[in-house]
Design an enzyme around this catalytic site. Structure first.
Site, PDB file in Angstrom:
ATOM      1  N   PHE A  16       0.828  -1.220   0.000  1.00 17.16           N
ATOM      2  CA  PHE A  16       0.000   0.000   0.000  1.00 17.16           C
ATOM      3  C   PHE A  16       0.863   1.271   0.000  1.00 17.16           C
ATOM      4  O   PHE A  16       0.863   2.049  -0.970  1.00 17.16           O
ATOM      5  CB  PHE A  16      -0.939  -0.079   1.209  1.00 17.16           C
ATOM      6  CG  PHE A  16      -1.557   1.213   1.633  1.00 17.16           C
ATOM      7  CD1 PHE A  16      -2.196   2.043   0.710  1.00 17.16           C
ATOM      8  CD2 PHE A  16      -1.529   1.606   2.966  1.00 17.16           C
ATOM      9  CE1 PHE A  16      -2.780   3.242   1.117  1.00 17.16           C
ATOM     10  CE2 PHE A  16      -2.117   2.791   3.379  1.00 17.16           C
ATOM     11  CZ  PHE A  16      -2.734   3.617   2.453  1.00 17.16           C
ATOM     12  N   ALA A  89       9.019  -2.833   3.560  1.00 17.60           N
ATOM     13  CA  ALA A  89       8.566  -4.237   3.602  1.00 17.60           C
ATOM     14  C   ALA A  89       8.320  -4.681   5.034  1.00 17.60           C
ATOM     15  O   ALA A  89       9.182  -4.528   5.905  1.00 17.60           O
ATOM     16  CB  ALA A  89       9.600  -5.144   2.949  1.00 17.60           C
ATOM     17  N   THR A 139       6.052   2.879  12.774  1.00 20.99           N
ATOM     18  CA  THR A 139       4.685   3.220  13.187  1.00 20.99           C
ATOM     19  C   THR A 139       4.654   3.900  14.549  1.00 20.99           C
ATOM     20  O   THR A 139       5.536   3.668  15.383  1.00 20.99           O
ATOM     21  CB  THR A 139       3.856   1.910  13.246  1.00 20.99           C
ATOM     22  OG1 THR A 139       2.636   2.176  13.906  1.00 20.99           O
ATOM     23  CG2 THR A 139       4.561   0.810  14.018  1.00 20.99           C
ATOM     24  N   ASP A 140       3.593   4.665  14.798  1.00 22.45           N
ATOM     25  CA  ASP A 140       3.410   5.257  16.128  1.00 22.45           C
ATOM     26  C   ASP A 140       2.998   4.198  17.151  1.00 22.45           C
ATOM     27  O   ASP A 140       3.014   4.453  18.352  1.00 22.45           O
ATOM     28  CB  ASP A 140       2.358   6.382  16.084  1.00 22.45           C
ATOM     29  CG  ASP A 140       0.969   5.915  15.660  1.00 22.45           C
ATOM     30  OD1 ASP A 140       0.820   4.779  15.171  1.00 22.45           O
ATOM     31  OD2 ASP A 140       0.015   6.711  15.816  1.00 22.45           O
ATOM     32  N   GLU A 141       2.631   2.992  16.662  1.00 16.88           N
ATOM     33  CA  GLU A 141       2.151   1.964  17.594  1.00 16.88           C
ATOM     34  C   GLU A 141       3.257   1.494  18.541  1.00 16.88           C
ATOM     35  O   GLU A 141       2.979   0.894  19.574  1.00 16.88           O
ATOM     36  CB  GLU A 141       1.556   0.777  16.826  1.00 16.88           C
ATOM     37  CG  GLU A 141       0.426   1.228  15.941  1.00 16.88           C
ATOM     38  CD  GLU A 141      -0.431   0.115  15.367  1.00 16.88           C
ATOM     39  OE1 GLU A 141      -0.487  -0.970  15.959  1.00 16.88           O
ATOM     40  OE2 GLU A 141      -1.042   0.352  14.318  1.00 16.88           O
ATOM     41  N   TYR A 164       2.644  -7.216  16.423  1.00 15.60           N
ATOM     42  CA  TYR A 164       3.054  -6.327  15.321  1.00 15.60           C
ATOM     43  C   TYR A 164       3.902  -5.173  15.844  1.00 15.60           C
ATOM     44  O   TYR A 164       5.019  -4.944  15.384  1.00 15.60           O
ATOM     45  CB  TYR A 164       1.817  -5.788  14.590  1.00 15.60           C
ATOM     46  CG  TYR A 164       2.114  -4.577  13.716  1.00 15.60           C
ATOM     47  CD1 TYR A 164       2.929  -4.699  12.592  1.00 15.60           C
ATOM     48  CD2 TYR A 164       1.602  -3.313  14.040  1.00 15.60           C
ATOM     49  CE1 TYR A 164       3.214  -3.585  11.802  1.00 15.60           C
ATOM     50  CE2 TYR A 164       1.884  -2.201  13.254  1.00 15.60           C
ATOM     51  CZ  TYR A 164       2.694  -2.339  12.135  1.00 15.60           C
ATOM     52  OH  TYR A 164       2.993  -1.253  11.360  1.00 15.60           O
ATOM     53  N   SER A 167       7.283  -6.155  17.093  1.00 15.47           N
ATOM     54  CA  SER A 167       8.269  -6.475  16.044  1.00 15.47           C
ATOM     55  C   SER A 167       8.780  -5.200  15.376  1.00 15.47           C
ATOM     56  O   SER A 167       9.949  -5.085  15.028  1.00 15.47           O
ATOM     57  CB  SER A 167       7.669  -7.435  15.014  1.00 15.47           C
ATOM     58  OG  SER A 167       6.655  -6.796  14.257  1.00 15.47           O
ATOM     59  N   LYS A 168       7.900  -4.196  15.226  1.00 16.21           N
ATOM     60  CA  LYS A 168       8.352  -2.924  14.635  1.00 16.21           C
ATOM     61  C   LYS A 168       9.286  -2.219  15.621  1.00 16.21           C
ATOM     62  O   LYS A 168      10.291  -1.621  15.218  1.00 16.21           O
ATOM     63  CB  LYS A 168       7.163  -2.014  14.296  1.00 16.21           C
ATOM     64  CG  LYS A 168       6.299  -2.499  13.143  1.00 16.21           C
ATOM     65  CD  LYS A 168       7.020  -2.581  11.811  1.00 16.21           C
ATOM     66  CE  LYS A 168       7.312  -1.237  11.197  1.00 16.21           C
ATOM     67  NZ  LYS A 168       7.858  -1.378   9.806  1.00 16.21           N
ATOM     68  N   ARG A 228      -7.802   6.982  16.744  1.00 13.94           N
ATOM     69  CA  ARG A 228      -6.628   6.928  15.878  1.00 13.94           C
ATOM     70  C   ARG A 228      -6.439   8.291  15.230  1.00 13.94           C
ATOM     71  O   ARG A 228      -7.408   9.032  15.034  1.00 13.94           O
ATOM     72  CB  ARG A 228      -6.818   5.872  14.757  1.00 13.94           C
ATOM     73  CG  ARG A 228      -6.950   4.430  15.261  1.00 13.94           C
ATOM     74  CD  ARG A 228      -5.636   3.949  15.841  1.00 13.94           C
ATOM     75  NE  ARG A 228      -5.640   2.582  16.351  1.00 13.94           N
ATOM     76  CZ  ARG A 228      -5.876   2.243  17.630  1.00 13.94           C
ATOM     77  NH1 ARG A 228      -6.182   3.164  18.521  1.00 13.94           N
ATOM     78  NH2 ARG A 228      -5.788   0.987  18.013  1.00 13.94           N
ATOM     79  N   ARG A 297     -10.584  -6.356  20.075  1.00 11.13           N
ATOM     80  CA  ARG A 297      -9.262  -6.921  19.775  1.00 11.13           C
ATOM     81  C   ARG A 297      -8.493  -7.046  21.094  1.00 11.13           C
ATOM     82  O   ARG A 297      -8.464  -6.083  21.876  1.00 11.13           O
ATOM     83  CB  ARG A 297      -8.555  -5.944  18.833  1.00 11.13           C
ATOM     84  CG  ARG A 297      -7.101  -6.195  18.612  1.00 11.13           C
ATOM     85  CD  ARG A 297      -6.457  -5.019  17.865  1.00 11.13           C
ATOM     86  NE  ARG A 297      -6.704  -5.043  16.441  1.00 11.13           N
ATOM     87  CZ  ARG A 297      -6.374  -4.055  15.612  1.00 11.13           C
ATOM     88  NH1 ARG A 297      -5.797  -2.953  16.080  1.00 11.13           N
ATOM     89  NH2 ARG A 297      -6.610  -4.146  14.326  1.00 11.13           N
TER      90      ARG A 297
END
Ligand code: NAD
Ligand code: TYD
Length: 360
Positions: A16, A89, A139-141, A164, A167-168, A228, A297
């Site tokens: 994307f 990626a 990411t901001d996460e 996720y 890992s980032k 968000r 979630r």
């Protein structure tokens, strides 16, 4: 960066944001060349770049391969002598990371590590060029969850909640360590939730647009009051061009749209935009009736919001598009590209949607 005629390695350029970046960058910078390395997982689609204008497509080379394949990446460096790497990626979907975290460790952690190793080997063998950049898109996460007040800054401690974001976070730490330990000129960007053309319909905005169009239920997790910050992908890509050209090695830049919304407000807004496009006035609120509150979630972060003071003051970037305008453009894009939607909704996609929502 000092040169204008850059040759860049883009990883994940069939996904994307990567495909939007290639389109934006090649149009804005007529002397750039891009080699796009992508493994074409479920999220990668070479069709995302089919509409590149001729002046851009002649400067784009696609290579089907995995970022964990060090020999392949070394070979690409030897062949093209890259001036920089823009690393997109990744496995990128939180819900998938909950159901199957291993692929996230493999691509996001091991893959980033291998890419850093190849970049470092090349950079050292080329005499440590000052202008080289390794731009890591994150990411901001990684910052975890905010309460009702406050914003993430570049100094906010990492506190990831999902496999996720963990890992980032790990990959961000490796990238910074390669700057501090070996001097590799790395830059990290941490951005908020993107939306726009070519987003795979597992993420909130395209999933909702398509379900509204098809009059299917709109699954809102928990109470729908999670917040968000939403960033139009074109704004994000312009920010990345700016950071690549003018960001300083070792620095981190936060990127956001300055548009906070609860999920339920976002879903209602999308319902209204689609209803308007179909000629219903939003007062009739037809599509809003499709909303279904479903099981939350696990580990769901309550609120993300980011300060963009640093990138605005240091590099002069701020977003150009308002949420309303860019969402309308996004809805129109999906309406005009239902052939693309059909193409990415493979059997695998249908299985995923079935698995993710069957017990909610
Ligand atoms: P995406 O899932 O749409 O695309 C990922 C791409 O990476 C796909 O083309 C896929 O084929 C490719 N890929 C996956 N594993 C690979 C591997 N081992 N080797 C080579 N290619 C591989 O993701 P996206 O939404 O475009 O996100 C791009 C980057 O931006 C990611 O690093 C993500 O963490 C980050 N990010 C995304 C968002 C967002 O809202 N989408 C927000 C913040 C940060
Ligand atoms: P998502 O697009 O998966 O991005 P992220 O988890 O990386 O923020 O989800 C955005 C928000 O929307 C998040 O709070 C989860 C919520 N959400 C739903 O309520 N329903 C859905 O079907 C999806 C995919 C997400």
């Amino acid at each position: 960066m000092e040169k204008e005629d850059l040759t860049l390695l883009v990883t994940g350029g069939a996904g994307f944001i990567g495909s939007n970046f290639i389109r934006t960058a090649l149009e804005a910078r007529p002397l750039w060349r891009i080699v796009n390395l992508d493994a074409l997982t479920y999220a990668g689609n070479p069709g995302n770049l089919r509409d590149l204008p001729a002046m851009a497509s002649s400067r784009h080379t696609f290579v089907h391969g995995d970022i964990r394949d060090g020999a392949l990446v070394d070979h690409l460096f030897e062949e093209h002598h890259f001036d920089g790497v823009i690393h997109f990626a990744a496995e990128s979907h939180v819900d998938r990371s909950i159901l199957g975290p291993e692929a996230f460790v493999e691509t996001n952690v091991v893959g980033t590590f291998r890419l850093l190793e190849s970049s470092l080997r090349f950079w050292e063998s080329a005499g440590r060029p000052r202008g080289f950049r390794f731009l890591h898109v994150s990411t901001d996460e990684v910052y975890g969850s905010l309460g009702p007040e406050g914003y993430f800054t570049e100094e906010t401690p990492y506190d990831p909640s999902s496999p996720y974001s963990a890992s980032k976070a790990a990959s961000d730490h490796f990238v910074r360590a390669y700057y501090r330990t070996y001097g590799l000129p790395t830059v990290v960007t941490n951005c908020t939730n993107n939306y726009g053309p070519y987003q795979f319909p597992e993420k909130l905005i395209p999933l909702m647009i398509l379900n509204i169009l098809e009059e299917k239920p709109l699954p809102v997790y928990g109470d729908g009051l999670h917040v968000r910050d939403w960033l139009y992908v074109v704004d994000h890509c312009e920010a990345l061009v700016t950071v690549l050209e003018r960001g300083l090695p070792g620095e981190t830049y936060n990127i956001g749209g300055g548009e906070e919304k609860t999920n339920i407000d976002m879903v209602h807004l999308l319902c209204d935009i689609v209803d308007e496009r179909r000629g219903r006035n939003s007062g009739e609120a037809e599509s809003r009736k499709l909303v279904r509150f479903v099981t939350d979630r696990p580990g769901h972060d309550r609120r993300y919001a980011i300060s963009i003071s640093k990138i605005r003051e240091a590099l002069g970037w701020s977003p150009r598009y308002s949420l309303r305008e860019a969402l309308s453009r996004t809805v129109d894009w999906y309406l005009q590209h239902m052939d693309w939607v059909e193409q990415v909704r493979t059997g695998e996609y249908r299985k995923w949607i079935g698995r993710n929502y069957e017990d909610r």
